[in-house]
Design an enzyme around this catalytic site. Structure first.
Site, PDB file in Angstrom:
ATOM      1  N   HIS A 100      70.564  28.949  95.813  1.00 59.77           N
ATOM      2  CA  HIS A 100      70.896  29.144  96.483  1.00 59.77           C
ATOM      3  C   HIS A 100      70.866  30.398  97.297  1.00 59.77           C
ATOM      4  O   HIS A 100      70.130  31.429  97.312  1.00 59.77           O
ATOM      5  CB  HIS A 100      72.203  29.640  95.653  1.00 59.77           C
ATOM      6  N   GLU A 139      74.395  23.353 102.198  1.00 61.62           N
ATOM      7  CA  GLU A 139      74.830  24.851 102.515  1.00 61.62           C
ATOM      8  C   GLU A 139      75.122  25.999 103.327  1.00 61.62           C
ATOM      9  O   GLU A 139      73.735  27.134 102.982  1.00 61.62           O
ATOM     10  CB  GLU A 139      75.128  25.436 100.998  1.00 61.62           C
TER      11      GLU A 139
HETATM   12  P1  PGA Z   1      82.115  29.633  99.344  1.00 63.14           P
HETATM   13  O1  PGA Z   1      80.650  29.664  98.308  1.00 63.14           O
HETATM   14  O2  PGA Z   1      82.650  28.507  99.269  1.00 63.14           O
HETATM   15  O3  PGA Z   1      82.910  31.038  98.746  1.00 63.14           O
HETATM   16  O4  PGA Z   1      81.723  30.244 100.776  1.00 63.14           O
HETATM   17  C1  PGA Z   1      79.494  28.862  98.372  1.00 63.14           C
HETATM   18  C2  PGA Z   1      78.561  29.021  97.227  1.00 63.14           C
HETATM   19  O5  PGA Z   1      78.220  29.854  97.690  1.00 63.14           O
HETATM   20  O6  PGA Z   1      77.968  27.848  96.535  1.00 63.14           O
END
Ligand code: PGA
Length: 241
Positions: free
Chosen positions: A96, A166
């Site tokens: 992540h 992401e």
């Molecule tokens: P968020 O986070 O939906 O709060 O933007 C997404 C993630 O980090 O997977």
């Protein structure tokens, strides 16, 4: 093919809060929902209580937010994939952007952790995403492709790996929701790789989830803040139908 709809609790929820959430999901999902693969990724402290609450063989998968590449040893503060499996995890989130930014996660450690998850029969959920600077320089899709290729390189079964696209600029309270044309190039690049599915994550909510789910190359959603309330998560799961 099922749509993957899941959330990471990040560093939120006590064990009892996580258990209440999982109990609501268990009741709503029952024996499963055709076409949707829900998953919950709690903090490490709540993994076993969530997995136990969902029950053995649950149609809702439990995951961990990180696991080490080594099976055991002197790695203070870490948990291993076998330990995660022992707690009931079937997914391992890896790489992540918050971990890449703050905890020295690199393409090399992401590849090692992906291999560890596959070695033990857990599903890796590898997160990739470009910074705002890379996006503005027109390098977004290249950065994302390179991160994903690095994670898949040399793996025994790349076709078992889930990828979550992401964009760093879209994640969290300082992020902003994407426009379709901003994320289409990276999604197209990821669609060429031999992964099991590609999920989108970053400022997903009930308003944008419908069109995000219809974007070419998106086979699911990985949600943070907007899914920390269980009713909102269940509404998102229903959208996946
Ligand atoms: P968020 O986070 O939906 O709060 O933007 C997404 C993630 O980090 O997977």
């Amino acid at each position: 093919m099922s749509r993957w709809i899941g959330t990471s609790f990040k560093m939120t929820k006590t064990r009892s809060e996580a258990a209440s959430y999982a109990a609501r999901v268990r009741a709503a999902v029952g024996d499963g929902i055709d076409g949707v693969q829900p998953f919950l990724i709690p903090s490490a402290t709540a993994v076993s209580v969530v997995a136990d609450t969902l029950g053995p063989g649950s149609p809702v998968l439990t995951g961990v937010q990180n696991a080490h590449w080594d099976d055991e040893g002197a790695w203070t503060g870490e948990i291993s994939v076998p330990q995660a499996a022992d707690a009931g995890a079937r997914l391992v989130e890896i790489g992540h952007s918050e971990r890449r930014a703050h905890f020295a996660e690199t393409d090399d450690t992401v590849r090692l952790k992906t291999a560890a998850a596959l070695r033990h029969g857990l599903t890796p959920l590898v997160c990739v995403g470009e910074s705002a600077a890379a996006r503005d320089a027109g390098r977004g899709a290249d950065v994302v492709r390179a991160q994903a290729e690095a994670a898949l390189e040399g793996q025994s079964d790349p076709g078992a790996v889930l990828l979550a696209y992401e964009p760093v600029w879209a994640i969290g309270e300082h992020g902003r929701p994407p426009r379709p044309e901003e994320i289409a190039p990276a999604l197209a690049a990821l669609a060429e790789l031999p992964a099991r599915a590609v999920l989108y994550g970053g400022s997903v909510d009930l308003r944008n989830a419908p069109w995000l789910l219809e974007l070419p190359g998106v086979q699911g959603l990985f949600v943070g803040r907007a899914a920390w309330d269980v009713d909102a998560f269940l509404d998102l799961v229903a959208l996946g139908l």
